[in-house]
Each structure stands twice: as C-alpha cells, then as structure tokens.
Write a protein that holds these residues in place. Sequence first.
Motif, mmCIF file in Angstrom:
data_model
loop_
_atom_site.group_PDB
_atom_site.id
_atom_site.type_symbol
_atom_site.label_atom_id
_atom_site.label_comp_id
_atom_site.label_asym_id
_atom_site.label_seq_id
_atom_site.Cartn_x
_atom_site.Cartn_y
_atom_site.Cartn_z
ATOM 1 N N GLY A 94 1.086 -1.076 -0.021
ATOM 2 C CA GLY A 94 0.525 0.200 -0.125
ATOM 3 C C GLY A 94 0.678 1.108 -0.363
ATOM 4 N N CYS A 95 -0.237 2.371 0.154
ATOM 5 C CA CYS A 95 0.575 3.840 -0.373
ATOM 6 C C CYS A 95 -0.104 4.665 0.457
ATOM 7 C CB CYS A 95 1.369 3.941 -1.811
ATOM 8 S SG CYS A 95 2.599 5.651 -1.148
ATOM 9 N N ASN A 96 0.214 5.679 1.768
ATOM 10 C CA ASN A 96 0.183 6.728 1.903
ATOM 11 C C ASN A 96 0.732 8.435 1.421
ATOM 12 O OD1 ASN A 96 -1.331 5.057 3.752
ATOM 13 N ND2 ASN A 96 0.299 5.801 5.553
ATOM 14 N N ASN A 97 0.791 8.132 0.444
ATOM 15 C CA ASN A 97 0.797 9.569 -0.135
ATOM 16 C C ASN A 97 -0.149 10.220 -0.772
ATOM 17 O OD1 ASN A 97 4.200 9.565 0.607
ATOM 18 N ND2 ASN A 97 4.747 8.398 -0.538
ATOM 19 N N TYR A 98 -0.517 9.636 -1.603
ATOM 20 C CA TYR A 98 -2.096 10.183 -3.161
ATOM 21 C C TYR A 98 -1.228 10.863 -3.819
ATOM 22 C CZ TYR A 98 -5.280 7.400 -0.341
ATOM 23 O OH TYR A 98 -5.936 6.274 0.736
ATOM 24 N N CYS A 99 -0.009 10.858 -4.292
ATOM 25 C CA CYS A 99 0.388 11.724 -5.130
ATOM 26 C C CYS A 99 -0.801 12.235 -6.285
ATOM 27 C CB CYS A 99 1.613 10.931 -6.378
ATOM 28 S SG CYS A 99 2.952 10.587 -5.237
ATOM 29 N N THR A 100 -0.917 12.662 -6.563
ATOM 30 C CA THR A 100 -2.523 13.451 -7.204
ATOM 31 C C THR A 100 -2.645 12.305 -8.895
ATOM 32 O OG1 THR A 100 -1.542 16.226 -8.683
ATOM 33 C CG2 THR A 100 -2.437 15.723 -6.243
ATOM 34 N N TYR A 101 -2.153 12.210 -9.048
ATOM 35 C CA TYR A 101 -2.038 11.175 -10.344
ATOM 36 C C TYR A 101 -2.323 9.735 -10.890
ATOM 37 C CZ TYR A 101 2.891 11.169 -9.811
ATOM 38 O OH TYR A 101 4.229 10.472 -8.607
ATOM 39 N N CYS A 102 -1.750 9.486 -9.302
ATOM 40 C CA CYS A 102 -1.046 8.054 -8.795
ATOM 41 C C CYS A 102 -2.434 7.058 -8.374
ATOM 42 C CB CYS A 102 -0.379 7.902 -8.486
ATOM 43 S SG CYS A 102 -0.037 5.797 -7.855
ATOM 44 N N ILE A 103 -3.184 5.930 -9.022
ATOM 45 C CA ILE A 103 -4.470 5.103 -8.494
ATOM 46 C C ILE A 103 -4.024 4.283 -7.386
ATOM 47 C CG2 ILE A 103 -3.603 3.216 -10.080
ATOM 48 C CD1 ILE A 103 -7.302 4.772 -9.356
ATOM 49 N N VAL A 104 -2.701 4.125 -7.323
ATOM 50 C CA VAL A 104 -2.331 2.822 -6.367
ATOM 51 C C VAL A 104 -2.608 2.965 -5.593
ATOM 52 C CG1 VAL A 104 0.064 1.961 -4.928
ATOM 53 C CG2 VAL A 104 0.046 2.810 -8.073
ATOM 54 N N PRO A 105 -2.591 4.367 -4.292
ATOM 55 C CA PRO A 105 -3.069 4.108 -2.931
ATOM 56 C C PRO A 105 -4.647 3.687 -3.037
ATOM 57 C CG PRO A 105 -1.971 6.409 -3.546
ATOM 58 C CD PRO A 105 -1.794 5.708 -4.454
ATOM 59 N N PHE A 106 -5.639 3.829 -3.901
ATOM 60 C CA PHE A 106 -6.693 3.592 -4.385
ATOM 61 C C PHE A 106 -6.440 2.064 -4.719
ATOM 62 C CE2 PHE A 106 -6.394 7.443 -5.462
ATOM 63 C CZ PHE A 106 -7.576 8.414 -4.356
ATOM 64 N N GLY B 119 8.736 -2.218 -1.724
ATOM 65 C CA GLY B 119 7.410 -1.528 -1.223
ATOM 66 C C GLY B 119 6.968 -0.012 -2.120
ATOM 67 N N GLN B 120 6.829 0.940 -1.929
ATOM 68 C CA GLN B 120 5.903 2.063 -3.086
ATOM 69 C C GLN B 120 6.928 2.829 -2.716
ATOM 70 O OE1 GLN B 120 4.508 1.647 -5.910
ATOM 71 N NE2 GLN B 120 3.133 -0.212 -5.555
ATOM 72 N N ASN B 121 7.131 2.669 -0.911
ATOM 73 C CA ASN B 121 8.106 4.387 -0.675
ATOM 74 C C ASN B 121 8.995 3.525 0.662
ATOM 75 O OD1 ASN B 121 9.240 5.985 0.339
ATOM 76 N ND2 ASN B 121 7.587 7.271 1.226
HETATM 77 FE FE1 SF4 Z 1 3.269 8.321 -4.780
HETATM 78 FE FE2 SF4 Z 1 4.498 6.544 -5.663
HETATM 79 FE FE3 SF4 Z 1 2.100 6.052 -3.779
HETATM 80 FE FE4 SF4 Z 1 1.899 6.386 -6.621
HETATM 81 S S1 SF4 Z 1 2.771 4.970 -5.530
HETATM 82 S S2 SF4 Z 1 1.223 7.319 -4.453
HETATM 83 S S3 SF4 Z 1 3.589 7.576 -7.051
HETATM 84 S S4 SF4 Z 1 4.391 7.742 -3.590
#
Ligand code: SF4
Length: 442
Positions: A161-173, A205-207
């Motif tokens: 998972g990922c908590n960063n929610y970069c505005t373009y990115c679907i990964v956290p969803f 890991g995503q981050n």
């Molecule tokens: Fe940002 Fe990477 Fe997380 Fe996507 S997966 S929201 S690019 S940190």
Amino acid sequence: MTSTTYQPETGRRFHISTYGCQMNLADSSTIAQSLLTRGYVRAEREEDADIIILNTCSVREKAEDRIYGRLGEIYRFKKERPDLQVAVVGCMAQRLGDELIRQVPHVDFVLGTDRQFELPDVLEGREGTDRVMTAFGHEDMDAIEPIKETPFSGFVTIARGCNNYCTYCIVPFVRGKERSHSPDYIVAAVRDMVAEGVVEVNLLGQNVNSYHSGDTDFADLLLRVARETGIARIRYMTSHPKDCSKKLIHAMRDEPKILPHIHLPIQCGSDRVLRKMGRFYSVAHYLRVVDYIKEQLPNVALSTDIIVGFPTETEAEFEMTLDAVRRVRYDTAFMFRYSVRPGTLSAREFEDDIPEAEKIRRLTKLIQVQQQISYECNQAEIGRVHRCLVEGTSKRSQDIIRVRTETNKTVLIANGSPTIGTIVPVQVSSADAFTLHGELVV
Ligand code: SF4
Ligand code: SAH
Ligand code: F3S
C-alpha cells in the motif's frame, strides 16, 4: 499459507500472466505457489490451462487497455472450453470490481489486491467465497508467503500500500493504506531464501523510506537483512525523494551487501508542477539529495521515473525537467505521458489539457535526451570491472551469457560459461545506451 489441510486438486492446470510492477511479480509467485501446494500444475501456455489468471495493473490507461485486449483473446478459449475458469486479480480487479464482470462477462472471478491470495478457495467454491471480492482489511500479512523469483534471486515485499496520494496516482486506491511487514518476518523470509540458494534479494515497497515497524526504520531493516541472513546482495525499490534519509545513504555506504543503485523518481523538474502532483519536495531538495548520494556513494547508479504532460505543464516547465535530467545524469529513466486515472485528485480537479500530440512530442524529446545520457554513462563503464550475478543467457542467443552489475545494469559476455547464480568479475568492453558487453575476468 495454510494449504496443507486441504485435499490436493487433481492436476488442474493454471497459467498466470503478470502485468505492472515487481510487486505484482512477487504476488504472482505467491499465488502460483499456493496453487502448486494444493495440487494444481503449471501450464506453459494459456491454451493448455484449465484456469487462466491475469494479475493486473491500473497505473496508466494503456496498462488497462492491454489487459482488456488479452481478455478479448481469452474469450476464444472460453468459447471452445466453457469449463475454463478465468480469474482477474490485482490492481485493475481492485479498481473495477463488479464493473469488470459487467464489461467482460466471461471473467469468472475478480479478486482485489487484499483478496487475491484466497484464489485457491475461490476456485474450489469454498464457503464464504464470492465471484467478486475487493473489500480491504482481509489480508493476513504474515500468511503471504514471499517466493523466490528464480533459483538464485528473490523479491520480498516489505510494505504494502501507499499513503502518499500523489495526485495523479491510482496506487493508494488499489493497494490500500500502507502497512509494513515486521522485521522478523522479512529476516526469516530472506533466511529461508538463502537456505534454498538465493544470493540476491530485492526488497519492495511503494515508498521504502517510510517503512517502519516498532523502532525499526528502513535503514535498520537493511542492516538487519545484511547481517542476519547470509544473503550476498540486497536491492530495494522505490525511494521517495521527500524522505530518502542520510541514515539510509550511510547504511548503503557502510554495508557493501546493499548494492549501489537507487531508484529515486523525480517525476518532473518544476516546483509548481511538483506541488500540483502532491510530491512534497522541491527540485532543489531533490538535487541536494542526489549530490549527497553521489558524494557518499561514488559508484552509485541512479534511475528515475518521469511524467510529461501533467495538467497545465508549460513548455518552460517541461524544459526544467530536461534541465534536471541533464543535471542528475541518470543511468536509466522510465518516462511516461500523463494518463488520467479516474478517482484520483488530478482526474477530479485538473483538466487533462495537454493535447496527446504535445505529450508525445515532449516524451520523444525527453527520451532522446535521456538516451544520450544513458549512452554516455555506459561508455564511461568501458574498462571497469564489476562483480556480477550470472542470470542466464541473452534473449537472442543461448551462447551469450547475461549478467547483472551491482548497479543493476545488464552485461552480455561472450567468453566462458560461468554457472548461473554465481557472482563473477566481469570487465566491460563496449556499450550502447541499453546494454553493456564485456568479458569474464579469468
Ligand atoms: Fe506516489 Fe508512488 Fe504512492 Fe503513487 S505509489 S501515490 S507515485 S508514492
Ligand atoms: N511508488 C512508486 C511508483 C509507482 S507507479 C513511486 O512513488 O515512485 C510507477 C510510476 O508510474 C510512477 O513513478 C510515475 O512516474 C508513473 N505514473 C503513476 N501514475 C501515473 C499516471 N497517472 N500517468 C502517468 N504515469 C504515472
Ligand atoms: Fe504496481 Fe500497477 Fe498496481 S504499478 S502497484 S501493478 S497499479
């Protein structure tokens, strides 16, 4: 996984195709392993399989289009053999859920990123299973078995998972909120792999920089893996520039088992666009981190991800990306056109206003600049000796051995026949932008 309590299936054949990132590759290995322990067998080709599994990616529209295309082709097999089972798992399954079955009715099962490890139960129609399962919060982290990728190298997912929610990115969803495996789980996983002959592990890991479990941060974890498992080489992906710490860089400097390659996505070279992307660092900060890395790790290789054509990006801002690329001099870069992902903040709030033709022009220009830099970086390798992991043969010829440097570059060698999975010295003799050629030092 808890597979031993079940009656083995009698030889039903499965085929699994993986799209997307290395985490998906790691997950596919885990799914395959859980099927093998239940008595299923692997089919080499989709047409020979009783169960076809697609482990999917949603990161860009093109990634999803490829999967729709593949599902179209699978329809042929399904018509010929109605008992064929088709399962879509992973990020696109998570994103679309029921909608995927409505769009592609010949899909039997849709299992999201938290539920995909239940595939064997679902195939066998066990109680409480459903055709579409995408609810989060069902994952049993420590039951996810990390699996070696090849007999000599392996992936271990350290955080999901990922908590960063970069505005373009679907990964956290599609991957849910960040959760870390315990250091004991990771150390045990690497030890098990070493016992089976693995020499190189890739921690995923995503981050990775935000890894934490109790008092253990990512640098501590790397050092534990280096010192407590007997592994020869450690790689990791991905670092986020906002929290790539000095402590981590020092751990890499002091522990030679941690290989000198850092994937540090910059995304773009303009502070205004970075803010709009929700990346939370400035270009100046990024460059300071890079300078410190290069100072502390003189042999490091750097790679990055870049998006061109983010909403409102001007020509001048695109030029700033080119400037940053020229300044950092990445060994390699993964470069993309911005792709609208439904549900993300940028899809909701910003108009996708850069015409496709213009995005393509910017991407082509960026690739051209980066390729020249990759070429120059590779030329500078000529004469250097690297300790390389022998991975296999070249795609084109069985006679050419393919090895990987500590800095994650492929070298093709024409002399000698070193054993796959060993670490050997190789001297680089020639290079283009993509591949190095070299000779085994004997
Ligand atoms: Fe940002 Fe990477 Fe997380 Fe996507 S997966 S929201 S690019 S940190
Ligand atoms: N967690 C990693 C990246 C995961 S996605 C990280 O933060 O670095 C891999 C790359 O895909 C991203 O770094 C980004 O460059 C690209 N990407 C993600 N969403 C995208 C989108 N909507 N359009 C184009 N590229 C995208
Ligand atoms: Fe990876 Fe694609 Fe999912 S990049 S995390 S497989 S959306």
